[in-house]
Design a protein around this motif. Structure first.
Motif, PDB file in Angstrom:
ATOM      1  N   PRO A  13       0.688  -1.368   0.036  1.00 30.19           N
ATOM      2  CA  PRO A  13      -0.128  -0.118   0.044  1.00 30.19           C
ATOM      3  C   PRO A  13       0.866   1.375   0.136  1.00 30.19           C
ATOM      4  O   PRO A  13       0.147   2.446  -0.211  1.00 30.19           O
ATOM      5  N   GLN A  14       2.183   1.101   0.186  1.00 34.37           N
ATOM      6  CA  GLN A  14       2.882   2.441   0.239  1.00 34.37           C
ATOM      7  C   GLN A  14       3.675   2.547  -1.118  1.00 34.37           C
ATOM      8  O   GLN A  14       4.234   3.858  -1.382  1.00 34.37           O
ATOM      9  N   THR A  15       3.434   1.547  -2.043  1.00 34.60           N
ATOM     10  CA  THR A  15       4.294   1.890  -3.504  1.00 34.60           C
ATOM     11  C   THR A  15       3.384   2.867  -4.203  1.00 34.60           C
ATOM     12  O   THR A  15       2.229   2.453  -4.386  1.00 34.60           O
ATOM     13  N   MET A  16       3.985   3.740  -4.637  1.00 33.60           N
ATOM     14  CA  MET A  16       3.433   4.702  -5.806  1.00 33.60           C
ATOM     15  C   MET A  16       3.849   4.563  -7.071  1.00 33.60           C
ATOM     16  O   MET A  16       3.018   4.977  -8.011  1.00 33.60           O
ATOM     17  N   GLU A  34       8.457   4.523  -3.027  1.00 32.58           N
ATOM     18  CA  GLU A  34       7.204   4.582  -2.106  1.00 32.58           C
ATOM     19  C   GLU A  34       7.123   5.956  -1.350  1.00 32.58           C
ATOM     20  O   GLU A  34       7.851   6.984  -1.668  1.00 32.58           O
ATOM     21  N   ARG A  35       5.992   6.044  -0.648  1.00 36.52           N
ATOM     22  CA  ARG A  35       5.748   7.198   0.063  1.00 36.52           C
ATOM     23  C   ARG A  35       6.709   8.010   0.919  1.00 36.52           C
ATOM     24  O   ARG A  35       7.037   9.068   0.740  1.00 36.52           O
ATOM     25  N   ILE A  36       7.631   7.120   1.266  1.00 36.24           N
ATOM     26  CA  ILE A  36       8.704   7.701   2.495  1.00 36.24           C
ATOM     27  C   ILE A  36       9.994   7.213   1.786  1.00 36.24           C
ATOM     28  O   ILE A  36      10.943   8.209   2.037  1.00 36.24           O
ATOM     29  N   ILE A 108      -1.678   9.751  -7.401  1.00 41.31           N
ATOM     30  CA  ILE A 108      -1.536  10.596  -8.510  1.00 41.31           C
ATOM     31  C   ILE A 108      -2.223  11.869  -8.004  1.00 41.31           C
ATOM     32  O   ILE A 108      -3.735  11.677  -7.770  1.00 41.31           O
ATOM     33  N   ARG A 109      -1.598  12.973  -7.686  1.00 39.50           N
ATOM     34  CA  ARG A 109      -2.166  14.125  -7.152  1.00 39.50           C
ATOM     35  C   ARG A 109      -2.554  14.827  -8.512  1.00 39.50           C
ATOM     36  O   ARG A 109      -3.568  15.747  -8.639  1.00 39.50           O
ATOM     37  N   SER A 110      -1.580  15.038  -9.483  1.00 40.36           N
ATOM     38  CA  SER A 110      -1.903  15.965 -10.609  1.00 40.36           C
ATOM     39  C   SER A 110      -0.955  15.299 -11.507  1.00 40.36           C
ATOM     40  O   SER A 110       0.145  14.586 -11.371  1.00 40.36           O
ATOM     41  N   TYR A 111      -1.102  15.797 -12.746  1.00 37.04           N
ATOM     42  CA  TYR A 111      -0.356  15.258 -14.048  1.00 37.04           C
ATOM     43  C   TYR A 111      -0.485  16.698 -14.875  1.00 37.04           C
ATOM     44  O   TYR A 111      -1.392  17.222 -15.088  1.00 37.04           O
ATOM     45  N   LYS A 112       0.718  16.938 -15.746  1.00 38.38           N
ATOM     46  CA  LYS A 112       0.644  17.959 -16.608  1.00 38.38           C
ATOM     47  C   LYS A 112       1.557  17.822 -17.772  1.00 38.38           C
ATOM     48  O   LYS A 112       2.669  17.025 -17.753  1.00 38.38           O
ATOM     49  N   ALA A 124       1.128  11.936  -4.455  1.00 36.44           N
ATOM     50  CA  ALA A 124       0.403  12.432  -3.067  1.00 36.44           C
ATOM     51  C   ALA A 124       1.692  13.033  -2.008  1.00 36.44           C
ATOM     52  O   ALA A 124       1.280  13.909  -1.374  1.00 36.44           O
ATOM     53  N   ASN A 125       2.847  12.482  -2.030  1.00 34.17           N
ATOM     54  CA  ASN A 125       3.817  12.949  -1.168  1.00 34.17           C
ATOM     55  C   ASN A 125       4.668  14.004  -1.696  1.00 34.17           C
ATOM     56  O   ASN A 125       5.741  14.598  -0.865  1.00 34.17           O
ATOM     57  N   GLY A 126       4.037  14.588  -2.874  1.00 30.95           N
ATOM     58  CA  GLY A 126       4.960  15.842  -3.329  1.00 30.95           C
ATOM     59  C   GLY A 126       6.010  15.398  -4.319  1.00 30.95           C
ATOM     60  O   GLY A 126       6.647  16.432  -5.136  1.00 30.95           O
ATOM     61  N   THR A 127       6.250  14.200  -4.528  1.00 27.98           N
ATOM     62  CA  THR A 127       7.317  13.883  -5.212  1.00 27.98           C
ATOM     63  C   THR A 127       6.786  13.899  -6.934  1.00 27.98           C
ATOM     64  O   THR A 127       5.515  13.745  -7.028  1.00 27.98           O
TER      65      THR A 127
END
Length: 174
Positions: A13-16, A34-36, A108-112, A124-127
């Protein structure tokens, strides 16, 4: 970034994202985001996905077939790694290619889209990571994964069939 030589790794569940990277001698390896933390594995991303599917009692080919059965998607289909944990990933190119990166839908927070026809994804973690695909193709993959999630989550959370006596009845496969 740490390079992990013989670590067994399962998507969790932490794998982005599982990002395909190319080494100096042309070999493909995986950067696990991962998130961290982030680290590298000496396998291509689709091998990591297959190992993870097998950990959850399936295989990449089985998950691809399942997605095709449920959605009719045949090219670059998204997959569910674990239904119980709600882990859904999609490939950015054909999953048969060693240089195919995989992305977790829920992070995914956003994409451009970029002028060079690539897409920068913010997690989601800002990466942020830039992928070599157009924003239109990326948007299509996000939408198809959402569609798969809705179908499967609806099936997982639907009420069981109950007969006239109020007893649960097994559903038949058709």
């Amino acid at each position: 970034m740490t390079y992990v030589q013989n670590k067994e790794y399962e998507i969790n569940p932490q794998t982005m994202a599982l990002v395909a990277k190319q080494g100096e001698r042309g070999q493909v390896f995986t950067e696990v985001i991962e998130r961290i933390e982030s680290f590298e594995l000496p396998k291509c991303p689709s091998e990591v996905v297959d190992d993870s599917c097998r950990y959850f009692a399936s295989s990449l080919d089985g998950r691809l077939s399942g997605t095709k059965q449920v959605t009719s998607y045949t090219h670059k289909p998204p997959i569910v790694i674990s239904e119980a944990m709600g882990i859904y990933f999609f490939p950015i190119i054909s999953p048969k290619r060693k240089d195919c990166s995989w992305i977790a839908h829920k992070y995914i927070r956003s994409y451009k889209g970029e002028p060079d026809n690539t897409t920068t994804v913010q997690f989601a973690n800002g990466t942020s990571i830039n992928f070599p695909v157009s924003d239109g193709m990326f948007a299509n993959q996000v939408q198809r994964t959402a569609h798969l999630r809705v179908i499967l989550e609806d099936r997982f959370h639907s009420s069981p069939v109950v007969d006239a006596r109020g007893e649960r009845v097994a559903e038949t496969f058709s």
